[in-house]
Design a protein around this motif. Structure first.
Motif, mmCIF file in Angstrom:
data_model
loop_
_atom_site.group_PDB
_atom_site.id
_atom_site.type_symbol
_atom_site.label_atom_id
_atom_site.label_comp_id
_atom_site.label_asym_id
_atom_site.label_seq_id
_atom_site.Cartn_x
_atom_site.Cartn_y
_atom_site.Cartn_z
ATOM 1 N N LEU A 168 0.824 -1.210 0.000
ATOM 2 C CA LEU A 168 0.000 0.000 0.000
ATOM 3 C C LEU A 168 0.860 1.263 0.000
ATOM 4 O O LEU A 168 0.615 2.210 -0.764
ATOM 5 N N ALA A 169 1.889 1.289 0.853
ATOM 6 C CA ALA A 169 2.757 2.471 0.947
ATOM 7 C C ALA A 169 3.519 2.697 -0.365
ATOM 8 O O ALA A 169 3.632 3.833 -0.843
ATOM 9 N N LEU A 170 4.036 1.625 -0.969
ATOM 10 C CA LEU A 170 4.758 1.757 -2.242
ATOM 11 C C LEU A 170 3.836 2.249 -3.350
ATOM 12 O O LEU A 170 4.214 3.106 -4.152
ATOM 13 N N GLY A 171 2.616 1.703 -3.384
ATOM 14 C CA GLY A 171 1.666 2.134 -4.401
ATOM 15 C C GLY A 171 1.370 3.622 -4.309
ATOM 16 O O GLY A 171 1.341 4.340 -5.307
ATOM 17 N N GLY A 225 0.720 15.532 -0.148
ATOM 18 C CA GLY A 225 -0.209 14.884 0.776
ATOM 19 C C GLY A 225 -0.184 13.370 0.646
ATOM 20 O O GLY A 225 -0.238 12.638 1.657
ATOM 21 N N ILE A 226 -0.087 12.882 -0.582
ATOM 22 C CA ILE A 226 -0.056 11.438 -0.806
ATOM 23 C C ILE A 226 1.188 10.817 -0.182
ATOM 24 O O ILE A 226 1.136 9.736 0.425
ATOM 25 N N LEU A 227 2.340 11.492 -0.297
ATOM 26 C CA LEU A 227 3.561 10.973 0.317
ATOM 27 C C LEU A 227 3.479 10.969 1.838
ATOM 28 O O LEU A 227 3.994 10.064 2.501
ATOM 29 N N VAL A 228 2.825 11.978 2.406
ATOM 30 C CA VAL A 228 2.641 12.012 3.853
ATOM 31 C C VAL A 228 1.768 10.833 4.298
ATOM 32 O O VAL A 228 2.042 10.178 5.317
ATOM 33 N N GLY A 253 2.537 9.557 -6.432
ATOM 34 C CA GLY A 253 3.133 10.887 -6.410
ATOM 35 C C GLY A 253 4.310 11.036 -7.356
ATOM 36 O O GLY A 253 4.429 12.036 -8.059
ATOM 37 N N MET A 254 5.169 10.013 -7.436
ATOM 38 C CA MET A 254 6.384 10.123 -8.221
ATOM 39 C C MET A 254 6.116 10.115 -9.723
ATOM 40 O O MET A 254 6.718 10.884 -10.472
ATOM 41 N N PHE A 255 5.225 9.248 -10.179
ATOM 42 C CA PHE A 255 4.969 9.169 -11.621
ATOM 43 C C PHE A 255 4.363 10.459 -12.141
ATOM 44 O O PHE A 255 4.712 10.933 -13.223
ATOM 45 N N GLY A 256 3.422 11.027 -11.374
ATOM 46 C CA GLY A 256 2.843 12.296 -11.787
ATOM 47 C C GLY A 256 3.897 13.389 -11.839
ATOM 48 O O GLY A 256 3.904 14.223 -12.753
ATOM 49 N N LEU A 257 4.830 13.358 -10.885
ATOM 50 C CA LEU A 257 5.882 14.366 -10.838
ATOM 51 C C LEU A 257 6.774 14.297 -12.075
ATOM 52 O O LEU A 257 7.100 15.331 -12.666
ATOM 53 N N PHE A 258 7.189 13.092 -12.470
ATOM 54 C CA PHE A 258 8.016 12.937 -13.666
ATOM 55 C C PHE A 258 7.337 13.573 -14.872
ATOM 56 O O PHE A 258 7.960 14.268 -15.667
ATOM 57 N N LEU A 305 8.783 11.037 4.204
ATOM 58 C CA LEU A 305 8.619 12.426 4.667
ATOM 59 C C LEU A 305 9.695 13.339 4.080
ATOM 60 O O LEU A 305 9.415 14.486 3.718
ATOM 61 N N VAL A 306 10.938 12.848 3.995
ATOM 62 C CA VAL A 306 12.006 13.645 3.362
ATOM 63 C C VAL A 306 11.657 13.904 1.898
ATOM 64 O O VAL A 306 11.820 15.021 1.390
ATOM 65 N N ALA A 307 11.131 12.871 1.215
ATOM 66 C CA ALA A 307 10.700 13.051 -0.170
ATOM 67 C C ALA A 307 9.564 14.065 -0.256
ATOM 68 O O ALA A 307 9.501 14.872 -1.187
ATOM 69 N N ALA A 308 8.666 14.044 0.731
ATOM 70 C CA ALA A 308 7.554 15.001 0.754
ATOM 71 C C ALA A 308 8.059 16.436 0.910
ATOM 72 O O ALA A 308 7.502 17.366 0.322
ATOM 73 N N VAL A 309 9.138 16.621 1.688
ATOM 74 C CA VAL A 309 9.729 17.959 1.833
ATOM 75 C C VAL A 309 10.296 18.423 0.488
ATOM 76 O O VAL A 309 10.135 19.588 0.090
#
Length: 502
Positions: A275-278, A461-464, A283-288, A343-347
């Motif tokens: 669940l956490a990886l999904g 928010g999704i990463l949090v 968040g990451m794919f949208g960012l790319f 959380l670091v990634a969220a920052v």
């Protein structure tokens, strides 16, 4: 343990090279074609309405067949399915690079997805059954996690270089040498423990329900992006996916030899990891996607410069995975790496909400990318390891397939959800500022950037939430239990993780 020492494969580190190479090929293929798509569209005269199928054909085949591919790996042997997957992927890539028209290209992409669904779970499960010592497992999964996390960004760089200096066909042809080297190496050095296979009869109803359910789910998000979330076809696909996957769960709870033993996903730690990886991948794919457009359309970067701008993220991922995750995985519980990592990634993502038309790359984007990479690398590494840690060897393939499934579905959701949010926010901004705009061109760029930043806020928010799930659900101790690591024994899958040292 002496027994474990006797069974250690002396060629395991050489095997890791070829397993990692195959994983890199699969992961980077998810993004390398994105940069080449505009050129391929022009060359093959693909309509705007059909261009999405170059991406969708791969996503549907890959996402829909992952569980089946993982089960075949358990049944036939991971080395065999690994090699077949590599050869098939190379052939499909050659077909795509030589495509003369759009149906040929889309067919090649679908074939890539089919063989990728066989290859990806075979690679991860080979890693799981090859590296059983806790410290060695940490190093191996550190490398594998860095590749899994950074491969998408590598694809953007490689895609930019190949598209600008050669042509779009090389984004397909480049897979062929990867696959040949990995296949030859696999034949020479990979040795799979014979007792790790699962000879149980194939669950045909489960295969059909899982494949149709996952295809419906992935396609539903694709149609949501193009047709809207309330369109009849979108809602129908979502309903079909829910019904099919619910039927799949019922069947799996009753058949003697299920495609996906429910013990794999109902384990608290593995369920939390999936669940956490999904969510993180959403968040990451949208960012790319957004940042590729931002670099090229707003900042005016060339494809190569746009791809190279992601390099600090890759450096951060490698550092987080191999230097932080690997060193700490046997010393602290996985949640203490996954939660803070997300959380670091969220920052880092939070910094990117401040981008505008003239944002400085060194002052804002560079540190954001470093934080994103560092956080994701730190979190991905223990997550990838924990997803197969303590699993019975006979279930290693399907457990590995679940990792890839959560990432693939997460990627489909992220692309559709965040792109919809960005488009809607951009349109609203444009309408609200049309009266005061200095020029239509400037307003268009401002609207695009506003849409990107709005979607990036959602990604924060999704990463949090991913961090919260990791800390709440994942309660395993550090991954250094010798019995758990080996995954042997009848009750290993259920008992190994909870009794790890705290």
């Amino acid at each position: 343990m002496p027994e474990t020492a006797q069974n250690v494969d002396p060629r395991r580190w050489k095997a890791l090279i070829f397993i990692a190479l195959a994983q890199l090929m699969v992961v980077l293929d998810a993004t390398i074609v994105n940069i080449a798509l505009p050129s391929a569209q022009d060359a093959l005269d693909i309509s705007d309405g059909n261009k999405q199928w170059v991406i969708t054909a791969y996503a549907l085949a890959f996402g829909g067949l992952l569980l089946f591919g993982g089960r075949l790996a358990d049944l036939w042997g991971r080395k065999q399915t690994f090699i077949v997957g590599l050869i098939g992927f190379a052939a499909a890539s050659a077909l795509g690079g030589a495509a003369l028209n759009s149906p040929m290209l889309m067919g090649a992409r679908a074939l890539q997805g089919i063989f990728g669904a066989l290859l990806a779970p075979s690679a991860l499960s080979l890693l799981a059954v090859t590296f059983t010592d806790a410290k060695e497992r940490a190093k191996a999964f550190g490398i594998f996690g860095a590749i899994a996390g950074g491969g998408g960004a590598v694809g953007l760089i490689l895609g930019g270089v190949l598209t600008e200096y050669m042509n779009w066909r090389w984004t397909f042809f480049v897979n062929i040498p990867f696959a040949i080297v990995a296949a030859v190496g696999a034949i020479a050095v990979i040795r799979e423990p014979a007792e790790s296979r699962n000879p149980a009869k194939l669950d045909i109803p489960g295969v059909l329900l899982a494949t149709l359910g996952l295809v419906s789910l992935v396609y539903a998000f694709t149609r949501a992006e193009s047709d809207g979330w309330t369109a009849g076809i979108t809602l129908g696909l979502f309903v079909a996916a829910v019904v099919l996957l619910a039927a799949f769960a019922v069947v799996e709870s009753r058949v003697k030899a299920p495609l996906l033993p429910l013990r794999v996903v109902t384990n608290r730690n593995r369920g939390g990891v999936y669940l956490a990886l999904g969510l993180a991948v959403i968040g990451m794919f949208g960012l790319f996607l957004f940042l590729t457009y931002y670099m090229q359309m707003v900042k005016g970067y060339s494809p190569v410069k746009s791809g190279l701008s992601f390099l600090p993220m890759i450096v951060g991922m490698i550092t987080g995975s191999t230097q932080i995750g690997t060193r700490l995985m046997t010393r602290v519980p996985a949640r203490m790496l996954m939660g803070p990592g997300f959380l670091v990634a969220a920052v880092g993502m939070l910094l990117l909400t401040q981008i505008d038309l003239d944002t400085s790359y060194p002052l804002l984007i560079l540190p954001a990318f470093l934080l994103l990479g560092l956080g994701m690398g730190t979190a991905f590494m223990p997550a990838m390891s924990l997803s197969t840690f303590g699993i019975q060897p006979r279930d290693a393939g399907v457990a590995s397939a679940m990792v890839n499934t959560s990432q693939q579905v997460g990627g489909a959701i992220g692309t559709a959800l965040l792109n919809t949010i960005a488009t809607s926010a951009g349109e609203k901004y444009g309408k609200a500022h049309v009266a005061t705009a200095k020029s239509p061109e400037l307003l268009k760029l401002q609207s695009q950037v506003h849409g990107y930043t709005t979607a990036i806020w959602w990604a924060v928010g999704i990463l949090v939430v991913a961090a919260a799930i990791a800390v709440t659900f994942v309660n395993a101790g550090r991954q250094d239990g010798s019995s758990a690591a080996s995954g042997s024994g009848e009750g290993a899958a259920e008992d190994a993780i909870p009794v790890m040292a705290h």
